[in-house]
Write a protein that holds these residues in place. Sequence first.
Motif, PDB file in Angstrom:
ATOM      1  N   ASN A  63     -21.580  16.399  12.420  1.00  0.00           N
ATOM      2  CA  ASN A  63     -21.574  14.755  12.802  1.00  0.00           C
ATOM      3  C   ASN A  63     -22.496  13.743  12.256  1.00  0.00           C
ATOM      4  OD1 ASN A  63     -20.956  12.704  14.655  1.00  0.00           O
ATOM      5  ND2 ASN A  63     -20.564  13.886  16.514  1.00  0.00           N
ATOM      6  N   LYS A  66     -23.534  10.625  14.422  1.00  0.00           N
ATOM      7  CA  LYS A  66     -24.675  10.988  15.704  1.00  0.00           C
ATOM      8  C   LYS A  66     -25.475  11.352  14.040  1.00  0.00           C
ATOM      9  CE  LYS A  66     -25.861  14.672  18.795  1.00  0.00           C
ATOM     10  NZ  LYS A  66     -25.708  14.093  20.308  1.00  0.00           N
ATOM     11  N   CYS A 111     -26.023  16.717   5.812  1.00  0.00           N
ATOM     12  CA  CYS A 111     -24.839  16.490   6.518  1.00  0.00           C
ATOM     13  C   CYS A 111     -23.808  17.203   4.958  1.00  0.00           C
ATOM     14  CB  CYS A 111     -24.032  15.626   6.501  1.00  0.00           C
ATOM     15  SG  CYS A 111     -24.558  14.324   8.220  1.00  0.00           S
TER      16      CYS A 111
END
Length: 146
Positions: A63, A66, A111
């Motif tokens: 995410n 986030k 990520c």
Amino acid sequence: MWLPSDLLQRVGWEVKKTRNFNQPQIKNASTMHDVNQCLVRQPDGNIALQEDFKQSLAAFANNLNKVARMLVSRLFTEQERLNGNCTGTRGQNRLDPVRLQLLKSTIFEVCGIGNIEQNEAWKATKSAVDASNRSLRFTYNHSNQK
């Protein structure tokens, strides 16, 4: 009677995910001392995030928004966020470019953003950061009106 969520989903029930209490909590920075606690100075003079802090973000690697919100709340003080945004437009100060670059590189690393997707990912990150700052300003302004 308790039923596992995968069983409920197989029979057509919508299962809302609740917060996993085993996931690490990221404390917001209220002073520069708090900001500096998650940073380390490298031999070349640059700053980096402490490895244990980076690892705590890995739980949210799927995410990007986030991770961006969590990082901005840790890399910038509340006062900086109340008065700033990523670009310094709309009457706001620009957030520190060195820490923004650290945020950017950390998001790409945590990520797993490849070179091809980096431009779009950075646009999404800036939007998430600015939205988070606007939300903080809204909350701050409305809590002080009471």
